[in-house]
Design a protein around this motif. Structure first.
Motif, PDB file in Angstrom:
ATOM      1  N   VAL A 202      -9.584   9.613  -3.182  1.00 34.33           N
ATOM      2  CA  VAL A 202     -10.782   9.816  -4.002  1.00 34.33           C
ATOM      3  C   VAL A 202     -10.500  10.829  -5.108  1.00 34.33           C
ATOM      4  CG1 VAL A 202     -13.165  10.596  -3.996  1.00 34.33           C
ATOM      5  CG2 VAL A 202     -12.326   9.146  -2.141  1.00 34.33           C
ATOM      6  N   THR A 206     -10.663  10.134  -9.065  1.00 32.69           N
ATOM      7  CA  THR A 206     -11.543  10.974  -9.881  1.00 32.69           C
ATOM      8  C   THR A 206     -10.799  11.573 -11.061  1.00 32.69           C
ATOM      9  OG1 THR A 206     -12.910  11.526  -7.951  1.00 32.69           O
ATOM     10  CG2 THR A 206     -13.020  13.021  -9.833  1.00 32.69           C
ATOM     11  N   ARG A 232     -14.887   4.784   2.788  1.00 31.70           N
ATOM     12  CA  ARG A 232     -14.242   5.255   1.573  1.00 31.70           C
ATOM     13  C   ARG A 232     -14.646   4.445   0.349  1.00 31.70           C
ATOM     14  NH1 ARG A 232      -7.794   6.297   1.680  1.00 31.70           N
ATOM     15  NH2 ARG A 232      -7.770   4.062   2.098  1.00 31.70           N
ATOM     16  N   LEU A 236     -15.230   5.650  -3.546  1.00 30.41           N
ATOM     17  CA  LEU A 236     -14.295   5.234  -4.586  1.00 30.41           C
ATOM     18  C   LEU A 236     -15.017   4.584  -5.757  1.00 30.41           C
ATOM     19  CD1 LEU A 236     -11.293   3.754  -2.550  1.00 30.41           C
ATOM     20  CD2 LEU A 236     -11.243   5.744  -4.049  1.00 30.41           C
TER      21      LEU A 236
END
Length: 278
Positions: A202, A206, A232, A236
């Protein structure tokens, strides 16, 4: 896929020049694969090629379009995986052959108007040769990026685990490489390789979403199809959206003996996660 996600959804397939098909893609000839994926709701395919060049573009585009799908990217994994050709091989002839294959893939991608990706074909280091091999790879990648740009394509560099290559294991390392190029380039982020290198997926998405052209997805355990309820996925999706991601999503995972069922499971998992997010 559905209107719930703003990015095209692709599945990994093998070009007709790959025999047998790549193990992390749909285990069927291209024509059969694209029709099955279209029925499941996929938008397109990421085509792994071994030796195809620009001459193959028309037939490839016609085969994929006949199923109602699009070619979203050209992958080059079979160059190393099937023919053991890399940019860091001690043999000059092998290096030239590897680069020739990659340049051909870039020309094919240019004819199709899509990016070309580079992963394990950059190779692994041998004792005492690391500095020299790194130089060979860097020089070849510059050539590949320039060829892709000249042909209307764009190179996407994939950080991969050290089990696959000695070069550029993290998004930061790969980002530094593309920043050093004189041609436009981007990244492929693969959740399996990020997990293998202990990189927070993640956080990587990002920080690098704006330069990432493709996010490749697989289950965190075993690199299989995505499980429904994977916690997740919504995180995401949020990171991609907030980071300005404008690329596509690719399923690249094991097939568990039945590609149609594997592709259906991953599609269902993504659809469920998108619904939970909306």
């Amino acid at each position: 896929m559905t209107a719930r996600l703003p990015w095209p959804l692709a599945y990994t397939v093998s070009g007709d020049d790959c025999a047998p098909p790549m193990p992390l893609g749909f285990a069927a000839p291209l024509t059969e694969a694209v029709h099955a994926l279209a029925e499941l709701g996929y938008d397109g395919v990421e085509v792994q090629v071994r030796e195809s060049g620009e001459h193959a573009a028309e037939a490839l585009a016609r085969t994929v379009a006949a199923a109602g799908l699009k070619v979203l990217g050209i992958g080059t994994g079979p160059v190393a995986a099937q023919d053991r050709l890399t940019l860091t091989d001690p043999s000059p002839d092998v290096r030239r052959h590897a680069l020739s294959r990659l340049l051909g893939a870039a020309r094919l991608a240019g004819e199709l108007g899509v990016p070309v990706t580079l992963g394990q074909t950059r190779g692994t280091f041998l004792p005492g040769l690391a500095d020299m091999q790194r130089g060979w790879a860097e020089h070849a990648v510059r050539q590949l990026a320039e060829e892709a740009a000249d042909r209307g394509s764009r190179l996407l560099l994939e950080p991969q685990s050290r089990a696959n290559t000695s070069l550029w294991h993290t998004p930061d390392e790969a980002h530094a490489v593309i920043d050093s190029l004189d041609a436009p380039a981007g990244l492929v982020l693969d959740t399996h390789h990020l997990d293998a290198e202990g990189v927070d997926v993640v956080r990587a998405v990002t920080e690098h979403a704006s330069v990432t052209g493709c996010l490749q997805l697989a289950a965190s355990a075993g690199r299989g199809p995505l499980p429904v309820g994977d916690p997740r996925l919504p995180v995401l999706f949020t990171a991609l959206r907030e980071g300005g991601f404008t690329g596509w999503l690719t399923l690249e995972h094991t097939q568990d003996g039945d590609s149609t069922k594997a592709a259906a499971r991953s599609w269902t998992a993504l659809d469920a996660a998108a619904a939970a997010l909306s």
